[in-house]
Design a protein around this motif. Structure first.
Motif, PDB file in Angstrom:
ATOM      1  N   VAL A 193       0.954  -1.144   0.090  1.00  9.55           N
ATOM      2  CA  VAL A 193       0.093   0.095  -0.125  1.00  9.55           C
ATOM      3  C   VAL A 193       0.769   0.991  -0.099  1.00  9.55           C
ATOM      4  CG1 VAL A 193      -1.759   1.478   1.291  1.00  9.55           C
ATOM      5  CG2 VAL A 193      -1.415  -1.491   1.676  1.00  9.55           C
ATOM      6  N   SER A 194       2.131   0.941   0.319  1.00  7.03           N
ATOM      7  CA  SER A 194       2.667   2.556   1.185  1.00  7.03           C
ATOM      8  C   SER A 194       2.998   2.740  -0.714  1.00  7.03           C
ATOM      9  CB  SER A 194       3.854   1.768   2.405  1.00  7.03           C
ATOM     10  OG  SER A 194       3.125   1.870   3.480  1.00  7.03           O
ATOM     11  N   TRP A 195       4.340   1.641  -1.027  1.00 10.39           N
ATOM     12  CA  TRP A 195       4.576   1.544  -2.520  1.00 10.39           C
ATOM     13  C   TRP A 195       3.313   2.607  -3.250  1.00 10.39           C
ATOM     14  CZ3 TRP A 195       8.937   2.469  -2.805  1.00 10.39           C
ATOM     15  CH2 TRP A 195      10.562   2.070  -2.635  1.00 10.39           C
ATOM     16  N   ALA A 196       2.505   2.020  -3.120  1.00  5.41           N
ATOM     17  CA  ALA A 196       1.443   2.476  -4.511  1.00  5.41           C
ATOM     18  C   ALA A 196       1.025   3.905  -4.486  1.00  5.41           C
ATOM     19  CB  ALA A 196       0.145   1.250  -4.157  1.00  5.41           C
ATOM     20  N   VAL A 197       1.291   4.264  -2.388  1.00  2.00           N
ATOM     21  CA  VAL A 197       0.582   5.691  -2.969  1.00  2.00           C
ATOM     22  C   VAL A 197       1.846   6.216  -3.222  1.00  2.00           C
ATOM     23  CG1 VAL A 197       0.529   6.913  -0.630  1.00  2.00           C
ATOM     24  CG2 VAL A 197      -1.487   5.394  -0.767  1.00  2.00           C
ATOM     25  N   LEU A 198       3.279   5.891  -2.973  1.00  2.00           N
ATOM     26  CA  LEU A 198       4.027   6.765  -3.465  1.00  2.00           C
ATOM     27  C   LEU A 198       4.494   7.031  -4.502  1.00  2.00           C
ATOM     28  CD1 LEU A 198       7.406   8.155  -2.740  1.00  2.00           C
ATOM     29  CD2 LEU A 198       7.652   5.772  -2.311  1.00  2.00           C
ATOM     30  N   GLY A 199       3.900   5.659  -6.000  1.00  2.00           N
ATOM     31  CA  GLY A 199       3.996   5.524  -7.103  1.00  2.00           C
ATOM     32  C   GLY A 199       2.600   6.865  -7.298  1.00  2.00           C
ATOM     33  N   LEU A 200       2.068   6.423  -7.321  1.00  2.00           N
ATOM     34  CA  LEU A 200       1.062   7.712  -7.451  1.00  2.00           C
ATOM     35  C   LEU A 200       0.726   9.464  -7.093  1.00  2.00           C
ATOM     36  CD1 LEU A 200      -2.462   5.437  -6.238  1.00  2.00           C
ATOM     37  CD2 LEU A 200      -1.686   6.141  -8.665  1.00  2.00           C
ATOM     38  N   SER A 201       1.411   9.216  -5.827  1.00  2.00           N
ATOM     39  CA  SER A 201       1.722  11.019  -6.102  1.00  2.00           C
ATOM     40  C   SER A 201       2.910  10.821  -7.046  1.00  2.00           C
ATOM     41  CB  SER A 201       2.359  10.616  -4.602  1.00  2.00           C
ATOM     42  OG  SER A 201       1.336  10.432  -3.500  1.00  2.00           O
ATOM     43  N   LEU A 202       3.898  10.472  -6.909  1.00  2.00           N
ATOM     44  CA  LEU A 202       4.870  10.626  -8.180  1.00  2.00           C
ATOM     45  C   LEU A 202       4.354  10.920  -9.685  1.00  2.00           C
ATOM     46  CD1 LEU A 202       7.678   8.518  -6.698  1.00  2.00           C
ATOM     47  CD2 LEU A 202       7.862  10.309  -6.378  1.00  2.00           C
ATOM     48  N   PHE A 203       3.683  10.195  -9.786  1.00  2.00           N
ATOM     49  CA  PHE A 203       3.100   9.813 -10.727  1.00  2.00           C
ATOM     50  C   PHE A 203       2.332  11.054 -11.201  1.00  2.00           C
ATOM     51  CE2 PHE A 203      -0.660   9.078 -14.151  1.00  2.00           C
ATOM     52  CZ  PHE A 203      -0.366   8.930 -14.767  1.00  2.00           C
ATOM     53  N   SER A 204       2.141  11.891 -10.077  1.00  2.00           N
ATOM     54  CA  SER A 204       0.650  13.163  -9.937  1.00  2.00           C
ATOM     55  C   SER A 204       1.608  14.326 -10.062  1.00  2.00           C
ATOM     56  CB  SER A 204      -0.067  13.149  -8.682  1.00  2.00           C
ATOM     57  OG  SER A 204      -1.039  11.948  -8.388  1.00  2.00           O
ATOM     58  N   ILE A 205       2.617  14.468  -9.656  1.00  2.00           N
ATOM     59  CA  ILE A 205       3.229  15.662  -9.504  1.00  2.00           C
ATOM     60  C   ILE A 205       3.981  15.514 -11.200  1.00  2.00           C
ATOM     61  CG2 ILE A 205       5.731  16.459  -7.995  1.00  2.00           C
ATOM     62  CD1 ILE A 205       5.261  15.277  -5.837  1.00  2.00           C
ATOM     63  N   GLY A 206       4.958  14.503 -11.385  1.00  2.00           N
ATOM     64  CA  GLY A 206       4.660  14.381 -12.378  1.00  2.00           C
ATOM     65  C   GLY A 206       4.141  14.991 -13.794  1.00  2.00           C
ATOM     66  N   LYS A 207       3.177  14.821 -13.451  1.00  2.00           N
ATOM     67  CA  LYS A 207       2.286  15.065 -14.596  1.00  2.00           C
ATOM     68  C   LYS A 207       1.803  16.748 -14.344  1.00  2.00           C
ATOM     69  CE  LYS A 207      -2.061  13.601 -15.046  1.00  2.00           C
ATOM     70  NZ  LYS A 207      -3.378  12.891 -14.912  1.00  2.00           N
ATOM     71  N   ILE A 208       1.727  17.153 -12.927  1.00  2.00           N
ATOM     72  CA  ILE A 208       2.019  18.715 -12.310  1.00  2.00           C
ATOM     73  C   ILE A 208       3.157  18.840 -13.597  1.00  2.00           C
ATOM     74  CG2 ILE A 208       1.865  20.002 -11.007  1.00  2.00           C
ATOM     75  CD1 ILE A 208       0.283  18.233  -9.227  1.00  2.00           C
ATOM     76  N   ILE A 209       4.028  18.810 -13.243  1.00  2.00           N
ATOM     77  CA  ILE A 209       5.188  19.528 -13.389  1.00  2.00           C
ATOM     78  C   ILE A 209       5.119  19.278 -15.541  1.00  2.00           C
ATOM     79  CG2 ILE A 209       7.721  19.294 -14.042  1.00  2.00           C
ATOM     80  CD1 ILE A 209       8.194  17.756 -11.432  1.00  2.00           C
ATOM     81  N   LEU A 210       4.964  18.308 -15.857  1.00  2.00           N
ATOM     82  CA  LEU A 210       4.640  18.318 -17.414  1.00  2.00           C
ATOM     83  C   LEU A 210       3.862  19.459 -16.959  1.00  2.00           C
ATOM     84  CD1 LEU A 210       5.315  16.761 -19.653  1.00  2.00           C
ATOM     85  CD2 LEU A 210       3.450  15.610 -19.626  1.00  2.00           C
ATOM     86  N   CYS A 211       2.288  19.684 -17.639  1.00  2.00           N
ATOM     87  CA  CYS A 211       1.445  20.671 -17.498  1.00  2.00           C
ATOM     88  C   CYS A 211       2.412  21.966 -17.080  1.00  2.00           C
ATOM     89  CB  CYS A 211       0.073  20.355 -16.625  1.00  2.00           C
ATOM     90  SG  CYS A 211      -0.765  19.035 -16.161  1.00  2.00           S
TER      91      CYS A 211
END
Length: 204
Positions: free
Chosen positions: A152-170
């Protein structure tokens, strides 16, 4: 009429013999991967015999012992113990069935045999964080409960990194688009200004 009576008597004798064997047959229960010992009851009645032979379902030969020499028939994890008992190692559900111990008598003697039924439970392989909750389950040695706790922790961390990456890309995309639009508008303004200057100087 006499033939019909004879057939009926033979059928009755066969049924009675089958029922007698079924009623006197012992049954052994075992678990997956256990070591099972199947006794040969015929040795209690017959002390002298030329050889002993074990079968499965009366047709499949397992092992033969004659004058101290053993012959195996496609069953490597078997051996004979005390009083010709059949020892099966690492049993599986496929080993369930009826086994026969056959004693071949000496010349002039009478052969003897005994039957025994074996039932092996299904093999269970359950990996869990709390193995004490499943006392009857077999847990593989390569199970890693710690990995399951961190899932669960790794899943949350992965989703957070993915969201941050999308924000930076935007943000990068918006900045690039603004610069392109600004550059395009500036070029158009310069082009218009140059055209206006050329026309005004031509009139003068």
């Amino acid at each position: 009429m006499a033939k019909l009576k004879m057939s009926a008597l033979l059928l009755f004798a066969m049924v009675a013999l089958h029922c007698g064997i079924s009623e006197s047959m012992d049954s052994i229960q075992g678990n997956c991967n256990d070591v099972i010992r199947l006794p040969c009851k015929a040795t209690d009645r017959t002390k002298k015999y030329r050889y002993v032979m074990w079968y499965k379902t009366e047709r499949v030969p397992i092992i033969k012992k004659k004058k101290g020499e053993y012959t195996h028939y496609n069953f490597t994890s078997v051996s004979l113990g005390e009083k010709e008992a059949l020892e099966l190692r690492n049993v599986q559900p496929s080993d369930s069935g009826v086994y026969k111990c056959y004693l071949a008598a000496d010349v002039g003697g009478q052969n003897d045999e005994s039957f025994i039924s074996l039932n092996i439970t299904e093999c269970l392989y359950v990996s869990t964080v709390y193995p004490t909750d499943y006392p009857s389950a077999t847990i593989p040695t390569d199970a890693c409960p710690a990995v399951e706790e961190l899932t669960v922790s790794w899943a949350v961390l992965g989703l957070s990194l993915f969201s941050i990456g999308k924000i930076i890309l935007c943000i990068v995309t918006v900045g690039v688009c603004d610069r392109v639009i600004f550059s395009t508008a500036r070029r158009k303004q310069e082009v218009r200004g140059s055209k206006t200057g050329t026309s005004s100087s031509w009139k003068d």
